[in-house]
Design an enzyme around this catalytic site. Structure first.
Site, PDB file in Angstrom:
ATOM      1  N   SER A 257      -1.275  52.125   8.103  1.00 31.16           N
ATOM      2  CA  SER A 257      -0.887  53.462   7.650  1.00 31.16           C
ATOM      3  C   SER A 257       0.260  54.067   8.439  1.00 31.16           C
ATOM      4  CB  SER A 257      -2.094  54.410   7.691  1.00 31.16           C
ATOM      5  OG  SER A 257      -2.475  54.663   9.033  1.00 31.16           O
TER       6      SER A 257
ATOM      7  N   LYS B 159      -2.280  59.408  13.063  1.00 28.93           N
ATOM      8  CA  LYS B 159      -1.297  59.851  12.064  1.00 28.93           C
ATOM      9  C   LYS B 159      -0.250  60.714  12.769  1.00 28.93           C
ATOM     10  CE  LYS B 159      -4.148  58.396   8.713  1.00 28.93           C
ATOM     11  NZ  LYS B 159      -3.885  57.167   7.917  1.00 28.93           N
TER      12      LYS B 159
END
Length: 210
Positions: free
Chosen positions: A34, A95
């Site tokens: 990701s 993230k």
């Protein structure tokens, strides 16, 4: 040399290692794609536990049973952070912070918009790997001047167009740099509370922004 000798010799080293991992730094291995191309699967980095101050998520075994955060400093736009979801407090995620409290965040045609202004996005090349057959590499530059590379694998994917979200007080909007392969704040993860941000990622040499 008996048991007491070995305890005397090695016990301080074990305690020092425990203290460093519990209160200062902790190794972190990237489990998924990701954050490609900034972080590859299997990349190994250290994370600072004190960068945002301490919360109950900072120290293992519930050794710091506090509410909120102490000695805290506010995260900056563009930080790469390790955190835990309120709905999944046993799993670490990593993230990028693209929205601070009060910011209005929306994706329009794959372009990040911050407070109704499109964030600068430039195509810089292509990317491929064993997991990703082909993707466009783009350079995203935030209003504070921080820039980094993101991937665009599919035009018109589910996360390319979203409803506007105003980030609530005390929360942060998280995005993966691999925009078409990241479960993040665009979806059911939602925004992340300040106290759930465990630590900020410390760079390997290729992590441009840190």
């Amino acid at each position: 040399m008996g048991f007491r000798f070995w305890c005397w010799r090695f016990w301080p080293h074990l305690w020092l290692r425990f203290a460093i991992r519990s209160f200062l730094f902790q190794p972190f291995s990237i489990p998924a794609s990701s954050m490609v191309p900034t972080l590859e699967v299997g990349d190994y980095l250290f994370a600072s536990k004190f960068a945002y101050g301490y919360s109950r998520y900072s120290v293992p075994f519930g050794l710091l049973p506090i509410e909120g955060r102490t000695f805290g400093t506010a995260p900056a736009l563009g930080d790469v952070a390790v955190f835990r979801r309120p709905s999944d407090p046993g799993t670490d995620y990593i993230k990028r912070i693209v929205g601070l409290p009060g910011d209005k965040i929306q994706m329009i045609d794959g372009v990040l918009h911050l407070d109704d202004q499109a964030v600068k996005l430039e195509e810089t090349g292509s990317y491929s790997s064993d997991e990703i057959r082909s993707a466009k590499v783009q350079r995203e530059t935030l209003p504070n001047g921080l820039s980094y590379s993101v991937l665009d694998m599919i035009d018109g994917s589910m996360g390319d167009n979203t409803q506007p979200v105003v980030v609530p007080a005390g929360r942060y909007f998280m995005l993966g740099d691999n925009r078409d392969s990241s479960a993040d704040s665009r979806f059911d993860m939602g925004t992340i509370p300040y106290e759930n941000l465990k630590r900020v990622a410390i760079n390997r040499p290729h992590i441009q922004q840190l």
